[in-house]
Scaffold this motif. Structure first.
Motif, PDB file in Angstrom:
ATOM      1  N   ARG A   1      30.346  17.479  66.915  1.00 27.15           N
ATOM      2  CA  ARG A   1      30.174  16.215  66.247  1.00 27.15           C
ATOM      3  C   ARG A   1      28.724  15.807  66.392  1.00 27.15           C
ATOM      4  O   ARG A   1      28.341  15.062  67.294  1.00 27.15           O
ATOM      5  CB  ARG A   1      31.093  15.151  66.848  1.00 27.15           C
TER       6      ARG A   1
ATOM      7  N   GLU B   1      26.850  13.759  65.092  1.00 29.52           N
ATOM      8  CA  GLU B   1      26.587  12.337  65.059  1.00 29.52           C
ATOM      9  C   GLU B   1      27.382  11.597  66.112  1.00 29.52           C
ATOM     10  O   GLU B   1      27.564  10.386  66.035  1.00 29.52           O
ATOM     11  CB  GLU B   1      26.909  11.784  63.656  1.00 29.52           C
ATOM     12  N   ASN B   2      27.868  12.306  67.143  1.00 27.51           N
ATOM     13  CA  ASN B   2      28.810  11.677  68.083  1.00 27.51           C
ATOM     14  C   ASN B   2      28.260  10.410  68.708  1.00 27.51           C
ATOM     15  O   ASN B   2      28.987   9.449  68.904  1.00 27.51           O
ATOM     16  CB  ASN B   2      29.197  12.665  69.179  1.00 27.51           C
TER      17      ASN B   2
ATOM     18  N   TYR C   1      28.589   7.780  66.211  1.00 23.62           N
ATOM     19  CA  TYR C   1      30.028   7.619  65.979  1.00 23.62           C
ATOM     20  C   TYR C   1      30.637   6.746  67.064  1.00 23.62           C
ATOM     21  O   TYR C   1      31.377   5.791  66.788  1.00 23.62           O
ATOM     22  CB  TYR C   1      30.651   9.011  65.958  1.00 23.62           C
TER      23      TYR C   1
ATOM     24  N   HIS D   1      29.225   3.190  66.740  1.00 23.25           N
ATOM     25  CA  HIS D   1      29.868   2.438  65.647  1.00 23.25           C
ATOM     26  C   HIS D   1      31.212   1.885  66.115  1.00 23.25           C
ATOM     27  O   HIS D   1      31.532   0.717  65.862  1.00 23.25           O
ATOM     28  CB  HIS D   1      30.069   3.321  64.427  1.00 23.25           C
TER      29      HIS D   1
ATOM     30  N   LYS E   1      36.141   4.364  60.843  1.00 22.13           N
ATOM     31  CA  LYS E   1      35.606   4.358  59.479  1.00 22.13           C
ATOM     32  C   LYS E   1      36.668   4.708  58.441  1.00 22.13           C
ATOM     33  O   LYS E   1      36.370   5.327  57.417  1.00 22.13           O
ATOM     34  CB  LYS E   1      34.397   5.301  59.364  1.00 22.13           C
TER      35      LYS E   1
ATOM     36  N   CYS F   1      40.007  15.742  66.783  1.00 18.43           N
ATOM     37  CA  CYS F   1      39.227  14.586  66.325  1.00 18.43           C
ATOM     38  C   CYS F   1      40.163  13.417  66.048  1.00 18.43           C
ATOM     39  O   CYS F   1      40.161  12.826  64.969  1.00 18.43           O
ATOM     40  CB  CYS F   1      38.394  14.928  65.098  1.00 18.43           C
TER      41      CYS F   1
ATOM     42  N   SER G   1      34.632  11.012  71.563  1.00 17.47           N
ATOM     43  CA  SER G   1      34.146   9.657  71.802  1.00 17.47           C
ATOM     44  C   SER G   1      34.827   9.047  73.031  1.00 17.47           C
ATOM     45  O   SER G   1      36.045   8.810  73.019  1.00 17.47           O
ATOM     46  CB  SER G   1      34.428   8.765  70.585  1.00 17.47           C
TER      47      SER G   1
ATOM     48  N   SER H   1      37.755  14.819  59.464  1.00 19.60           N
ATOM     49  CA  SER H   1      36.717  15.044  60.471  1.00 19.60           C
ATOM     50  C   SER H   1      36.070  16.419  60.425  1.00 19.60           C
ATOM     51  O   SER H   1      34.941  16.573  60.894  1.00 19.60           O
ATOM     52  CB  SER H   1      37.294  14.823  61.881  1.00 19.60           C
TER      53      SER H   1
ATOM     54  N   TYR I   1      32.421  17.083  59.513  1.00 21.46           N
ATOM     55  CA  TYR I   1      31.318  16.709  60.384  1.00 21.46           C
ATOM     56  C   TYR I   1      30.912  17.836  61.329  1.00 21.46           C
ATOM     57  O   TYR I   1      30.138  17.634  62.262  1.00 21.46           O
ATOM     58  CB  TYR I   1      31.661  15.439  61.156  1.00 21.46           C
TER      59      TYR I   1
END
Length: 238
Positions: A5, A7-8, A11, A14, A28, A64, A87, A132, A135
């Motif tokens: 991931r 952009e973890n 992510y 966010h 999201k 995910c 996450s 997911s 990604y």
């Protein structure tokens, strides 16, 4: 390989920026910035369960899984289930809201690391990765599919949901079509856009037969996304 991931960090950040009870906003699962309506969520739940042919005998792996808001409904149709996500905040929410009596139900891990770990259970019969897999780079997505095939010997069906369809990207972007490089990067807002043909080839290379489908027309993203249903290749012994 890079972690699955890329952009973890953003992510996770966010998710933390959303209200604690904004379960769809955290992952999201929104339209125009607003959480999806309940009928859209129900479509996801029902169509995914039908594609997986979930039964009370199944043990489901949700890769995910985010905050577990979808997972918990699928797990209720099975004998057991495990969700995995990278996450920390979302796994904390999943455990507190949906697994207070079983902290092992939701695992904090990068998904490929989990599939290659010594703690991976061998009894999963079905697996899902919803919204997911795009990604991940195609290389890492292939590694995840290969690991599912080789390390989860009882899997009879895998569902990869809500994949951005490159051949229909214009239906989403219109006149604001981005560059091909943007469509190829897992770091973009929507991730990698796959053609259905190329995704089938990726799955077959990883040891799976694959067919694709689109959601019913009333689904908000039916015009630019597709799903993939994977089954073990006939006669393939790993």
């Amino acid at each position: 390989m890079k972690r699955s991931r890329p952009e973890n960090d953003s992510y996770d950040a966010h998710a933390r920026s959303c209200a604690p009870d904004d379960l769809w906003g955290q992952v999201k699962r929104t339209l125009g910035g607003a959480p999806l309506e309940s009928d859209q969520i129900q479509l996801i739940l029902d169509c995914t369960a039908a594609a997986l042919e979930l039964s009370e005998d199944d043990v489901l792996l949700d890769l995910c899984c985010g905050n577990g808001a979808l997972s918990t409904h699928w797990f209720a149709r099975c004998t057991d289930g495990v969700g995995v996500d990278a996450s920390p905040y979302l796994i904390e929410i999943a455990r507190s809201r949906f697994a207070a009596d079983s902290q092992e139900r939701f695992q904090l891990s990068e998904v490929l690391d989990y599939l290659l770990s010594s703690t991976l259970r061998s009894d999963f019969t079905k697996a899902v990765c919803y919204g997911s897999l795009q990604y991940l780079s195609p290389e890492r997505a292939g590694a995840v599919l290969s690991a599912l095939r080789s390390n989860c010997p009882r899997l009879s069906r895998v569902f990869i949901g809500n994949i951005p369809d490159r051949d229909r990207s214009a239906a989403f972007f219109g006149a604001n079509m981005p560059s091909p490089d943007t469509l190829d990067t897992p770091r973009s807002a929507i991730g990698v856009w796959h053609t259905q043909r190329d995704f089938i080839a990726l799955a077959r290379k990883s040891g799976w037969d694959c067919r694709t489908r689109v959601m019913p027309p009333e689904f908000y993203a039916a015009h630019y996304r597709f799903d993939a249903i994977l089954t073990p290749q006939a006669g393939d012994v790993l």
